[in-house]
Design a protein around this motif. Structure first.
Motif, short mmCIF file in Angstrom:
data_model
loop_
_atom_site.label_atom_id
_atom_site.label_comp_id
_atom_site.label_asym_id
_atom_site.label_seq_id
_atom_site.Cartn_x
_atom_site.Cartn_y
_atom_site.Cartn_z
N ALA A 194 -50.38 -15.30 -7.02
CA ALA A 194 -50.74 -15.20 -8.44
C ALA A 194 -51.50 -16.45 -8.90
CB ALA A 194 -49.49 -14.99 -9.29
N LEU A 195 -51.10 -17.63 -8.40
CA LEU A 195 -51.78 -18.86 -8.76
C LEU A 195 -53.22 -18.88 -8.23
CD1 LEU A 195 -49.18 -21.76 -8.42
CD2 LEU A 195 -50.67 -21.32 -10.38
N PHE A 209 -48.14 -24.75 -14.16
CA PHE A 209 -47.10 -24.05 -13.44
C PHE A 209 -45.85 -24.92 -13.29
CE2 PHE A 209 -45.17 -22.98 -9.26
CZ PHE A 209 -44.89 -21.63 -9.46
N THR A 210 -46.04 -26.24 -13.25
CA THR A 210 -44.96 -27.18 -12.94
C THR A 210 -44.33 -27.80 -14.17
OG1 THR A 210 -46.24 -27.73 -10.95
CG2 THR A 210 -44.41 -29.19 -11.47
N VAL A 262 -41.17 -22.21 -5.09
CA VAL A 262 -42.31 -21.31 -5.22
C VAL A 262 -42.28 -20.27 -4.10
CG1 VAL A 262 -43.80 -22.92 -3.94
CG2 VAL A 262 -44.83 -21.22 -5.43
N THR A 263 -42.58 -19.04 -4.45
CA THR A 263 -42.60 -17.95 -3.48
C THR A 263 -44.04 -17.63 -3.10
OG1 THR A 263 -42.81 -16.22 -5.17
CG2 THR A 263 -40.56 -16.95 -4.59
N ALA A 278 -50.12 -19.78 -16.89
CA ALA A 278 -49.65 -19.82 -15.50
C ALA A 278 -48.14 -19.97 -15.39
CB ALA A 278 -50.32 -21.00 -14.77
N ARG A 279 -47.43 -20.01 -16.49
CA ARG A 279 -46.00 -20.36 -16.41
C ARG A 279 -45.14 -19.21 -16.01
NH1 ARG A 279 -45.55 -24.41 -21.60
NH2 ARG A 279 -46.82 -26.04 -20.70
N ARG A 318 -40.77 -27.35 -8.34
CA ARG A 318 -40.45 -25.98 -8.70
C ARG A 318 -40.49 -25.13 -7.44
NH1 ARG A 318 -43.58 -21.97 -13.08
NH2 ARG A 318 -42.49 -20.06 -12.46
N GLU A 340 -45.79 -15.95 -5.96
CA GLU A 340 -46.25 -16.86 -7.01
C GLU A 340 -47.51 -17.62 -6.59
OE1 GLU A 340 -42.22 -18.11 -9.42
OE2 GLU A 340 -42.46 -18.82 -7.36
#
Length: 396
Positions: free
Chosen positions: A378-379, A289-290, A371-372, A395-396, A369, A375
């Protein structure tokens, strides 16, 4: 400007445990040893008591801390500390014991409920009792941090409290104490330390000192953890992961953790996943993700993990970090959330609250990054049945 907080004294080396009485005698006249049933069973608590009493120092014992420290453990330790009129605390055990001892030391001299101090809502007005922290696992780094994490048993929420007063006066790091750890504890504590190092390095609050500690910790842990886990490590290997753990603790205490820890705490509170294991479950996916948002930082992590690739480009180094982390998690048999035994329906139901609690902790705000809540939700779903061999990019 950066304010750096560390214990007044750090004693590190094989056999350092035997010096506990000399430090205690300079801080008070009667100690409360805060520990757990395992430390009592294998004899470390009695050894500590012997060291103190042979030096003419009296002590009382609370050995009731369980896997995760709770407000109940703090209340129980406080009751003994007050009854026995102890004026110094010796924490002996893993991060749970040290965290419980930190909260006990602070609440001996301050008023209210430990949860009142979450997020700086209330400041410790009085200096806590002096605390000597002696870790018996190489992982949390709590012996050098300003952080304690205590479960609110009424709400099933992990409360993170970070204030300068919580830094122990003395840290004693003796790797001989870590050598009795079973592989499961080496996994949980070791990957927790690796997350501390990685998160501190890419944190928005990183600073030149924390950067050095974080990178050195990463290099030590990635090299020596697999050896110790495979039961092939000697005292020197354990000394290196103990040093790595301490350096990682110093790094994150002075630079903060980020998204991994923010998401990990709700998992531990609601589904009772050990803290280090929940971090490990999240680490590979959060790396994916990062990866596009901290490229140079992740590349530098790659250089210390894989010195043979030091002159490679950022893409190759980023891939190397993913490879090393996945290999480590696979070697240490890290399950995903599904394989841990968490029911999908219960997990799905808890996701909105976990995402909310993660953001409320403040840790995701330090992530490189932005993040909401959506998100993070979703993660969580992505991590539920994440496979270590999964192709990158999902995951991106």
């Amino acid at each position: 400007m950066h304010e750096i907080l560390m214990p007044v004294r750090i004693s590190i080396g094989l056999g350092a445990f035997s010096e506990v009485a000399s430090y205690a005698s300079s801080l008070g006249s009667k100690a409360l040893i805060v520990s757990d049933p395992v430390m009592a069973q294998i004899g470390h608590v009695q050894t500590c008591r012997n060291y103190l009493e042979q030096a003419g120092f009296s002590c009382a014992i609370y050995s009731g801390v369980e896997t995760e420290p709770t407000d109940r453990h703090v209340d129980e330790a406080l009751a003994i500390c007050r009854q026995e009129q102890c004026d110094v605390i010796v924490a002996l055990g893993g991060g749970s014991c040290i965290d419980a001892a930190k909260a006990t030391a602070a609440m001996m001299t301050n008023t209210g409920y430990i949860g009142d101090y979450v997020g700086g809502m209330k400041k410790f007005e009085n200096r806590p009792l002096p605390l000597i922290a002696i870790p018996t696992t190489a992982g949390t780094g709590s012996e050098v941090t300003k952080v304690t994490v205590i479960i609110d048993t009424r709400r099933d929420v992990k409360m993170m409290i970070a204030q300068p007063e919580l830094v122990p006066q003395v840290a004693i790091i003796d790797a001989l104490l870590c050598m009795s750890c079973p592989p499961s504890v080496i996994v949980s504590s070791g990957i927790d330390a690796l997350c501390h190092a990685i998160e501190a390095y890419w944190s928005r609050k990183a600073n030149p000192l924390s950067d050095g500690w974080a990178l050195q910790a990463t290099a030590l842990l990635i090299k020596h953890l697999p050896v110790c886990y495979a039961k092939k490590g000697d005292a020197e290997d354990f000394a290196q992961i103990a040093l790595g753990s301490m350096l990682a603790g110093a790094a994150f205490s002075n630079a903060s953790v980020t998204l991994i820890h923010g998401m990990s705490r709700p998992l531990g509170a609601l589904f009772h996943v050990p803290h280090g294991i929940s971090n490990a479950m999240l680490l590979p996916a959060v790396l994916e993700f990062t990866s596009g948002y901290a490229q140079e930082r992740i590349a530098e992590i790659g250089r210390v993990m894989r010195p043979d690739l030091v002159n490679s480009g950022r893409d190759r180094l980023s891939t190397a970090v993913m490879e090393e982390v996945r290999t480590l998690c696979s070697l240490m048999k890290i399950p995903n959330l599904r394989d841990w035994g968490i029911e999908r329906e219960a997990f799905e139901k808890a996701i909105p609250q976990m995402a909310s609690d993660a953001i409320a902790s403040g840790s995701p705000g330090n992530h490189p990054r932005a993040v909401t809540a959506g998100e993070i939700e979703a993660l969580y779903r992505f991590c539920y049945d994440y496979e270590l061999k999964k192709e990158e990019g999902a995951a991106r």
